[in-house]
Design an enzyme around this catalytic site. Structure first.
Site: not given
Ligand code: HSE
Length: 432
Positions: A131, A303, A198, A184, A12, A129, A102, A202, A126
């Protein structure tokens, strides 16, 4: 002058990155000086959304990170290995690195930055964290004059989407998760998101930059959202709160600048707090510093396009340095990452916070009194205690405490749990 890059990964974010690089029109002219030399992929036969320049695609990732013609390696594979090894190999070959990974930076940042500093190369992150939200560079540059006091973020879009849907549609966790997977937003294996890992990766990165200290990722207290019930979301709303998965890094005592409280957990956020209105897959990071006060960064936290926007900005920052210097024998201290000391992470038992607790008890005289007395014995002062409903002939009692030491609160809770009138304590949440 043309600067050549090698991209590892065409998922992506890789696809979004190539799309920007191949369409410089209307963007900064520096983009026209960047050329894609190679793109490393796992499969040559997979259908791609973008047409890559001829002769760039390869499955030989090692050849990219050691290619003498490449100036910058852009790692967008995700996962720990082979990403970590390829980044280290790229550094050893004198390449600058841009990554949105990350997990690798949170776990192997010390190894990677030590190597990068020894090799006089930049590793910019950058996209790792938030996006597309600019937050790493602002921490490193625009906010650098401040003493940072706290960083509080909604930095996982999947969990924010799930909690927002549970709150607005009244749906339960499991059904919203399946819906998020179908759309998705959530991964097939949603554990890294819903269990808070996750967000912990971050906040490890953000706290390290905010406080100029290394942070041991494994020591970050992490609690996910899978046990959140719509019952609690609704009670929280009635009491004036929304529930959010927050990642928090705080300096508790300015006289002990090495001591940090870093944690990830679902939290009751007062409805009028700036983070309460961050909904859906959006992310936001609220930074408090001296003398700036509060500043909040908000935007799309994941994204293709948003994350690629951050990745390409990093590439351009490096190209900017190369263009102005021609070499990087002395790294720009505001663009590199040179702190070495580890912070002392405070245990969660030492946290001072308010709590929300939901009890299911027998509906008998004196139960509320018993709960109050037991909390009092452990120096836990209560802000409110209400019998709010009934479930299966049991009284539902909701307590909000004043600020208390988590260790004291847990001891009181253990004592209360042992009382015969208390049938269950389904939910304990921290309050901001
Ligand atoms: N899986 C992460 C989220 C996106 O849902 O924020 C990528 O860091």
């Amino acid at each position: 002058m043309v600067y050549r890059i090698g991209i590892l990964g065409m998922g992506t974010v890789g696809t979004g990155t190539v799309e920007i690089l191949l369409n410089p029109q209307g963007r900064h002219p520096l983009l026209t000086e960047i050329s894609i030399k190679s793109v490393g992929v796992r499969s040559l036969t997979k259908a791609r959304k973008v047409l890559l320049p001829p002769g760039t695609i390869t499955t030989n990732l090692e050849a990219i990170v050691t290619d003498p013609d490449i100036d910058i390696v852009v790692e967008l594979l995700g996962g720990l290995e082979p990403s970590r090894s390829l980044i280290l190999q790229a550094i050893a070959s004198g390449k600058h690195v841009v990554t949105a990974n990350k997990a690798v930076i949170a776990r192997y940042g010390d190894e990677i930055y030590t190597a990068a500093n020894q090799g006089n190369v930049y590793v910019l992150i950058e996209g790792s964290v938030g996006g597309g939200i600019p937050v790493i560079e602002p921490l490193k540059r625009s906010l650098v004059a401040n003493r940072i006091e706290s960083v509080i973020g909604i930095i996982n879009g999947t969990t924010n989407y799930i909690l927002t849907q549970m709150s607005s549609a009244g749906a339960q966790f499991a059904s919203v998760l399946s819906q998020a997977q179908a759309l998705g937003y959530a991964e097939a294996d949603p554990s890294a998101d819903v269990d808070g890992f996750d967000a912990a990766d971050k906040i490890a990165i953000l706290s390290s930059l905010a406080f100029n200290l290394r942070v041991k990722r494994a020591e970050i207290f992490t609690e996910g959202i899978s046990s959140i019930d719509t019952v609690d979301i609704n009670y929280a709303l009635k009491l004036g709160f929304v529930i959010k998965l927050l990642a928090i890094a705080q300096l508790i005592n300015p006289d002990k600048p090495n001591q940090l409280q870093v944690r990830v957990h679902p939290t009751l956020v007062p409805k009028d707090h700036p983070l309460a209105s961050i909904n859906g897959v959006y992310n936001a990071i609220l930074i408090q510093g001296d003398p700036i006060g509060q500043v909040m960064f908000y935007g799309p936290g994941a994204g293709s396009g948003p994350t690629a926007s951050a990745v390409v900005a990093d590439i351009m920052n490096i190209v900017g340095v190369l263009k102005s210097n021609g070499k990087t024998e002395i790294l720009d201290p505001l663009l590199s990452c040179s702190h070495q000391d580890y912070c002392d992470l405070m245990s969660i038992e030492e946290l001072n916070t308010r709590f929300y607790v939901r009890f299911l008890t027998q509906d008998l005289p004196g139960v509320i009194g018993e709960i109050g007395t037991c909390f009092g014995r452990h120096h836990v002062s209560l802000e409110s205690i209400v019998q709010i409903g009934f479930q299966d002939n049991l009284a539902e009692i909701v307590v909000i405490t004043h600020n208390v030491k988590e260790g004291n609160f847990r001891q009181a809770l253990k004592e209360i749990e042992a009382k015969p009138q208390i049938k269950n304590i389904p939910t304990v949440l921290r309050v901001l």
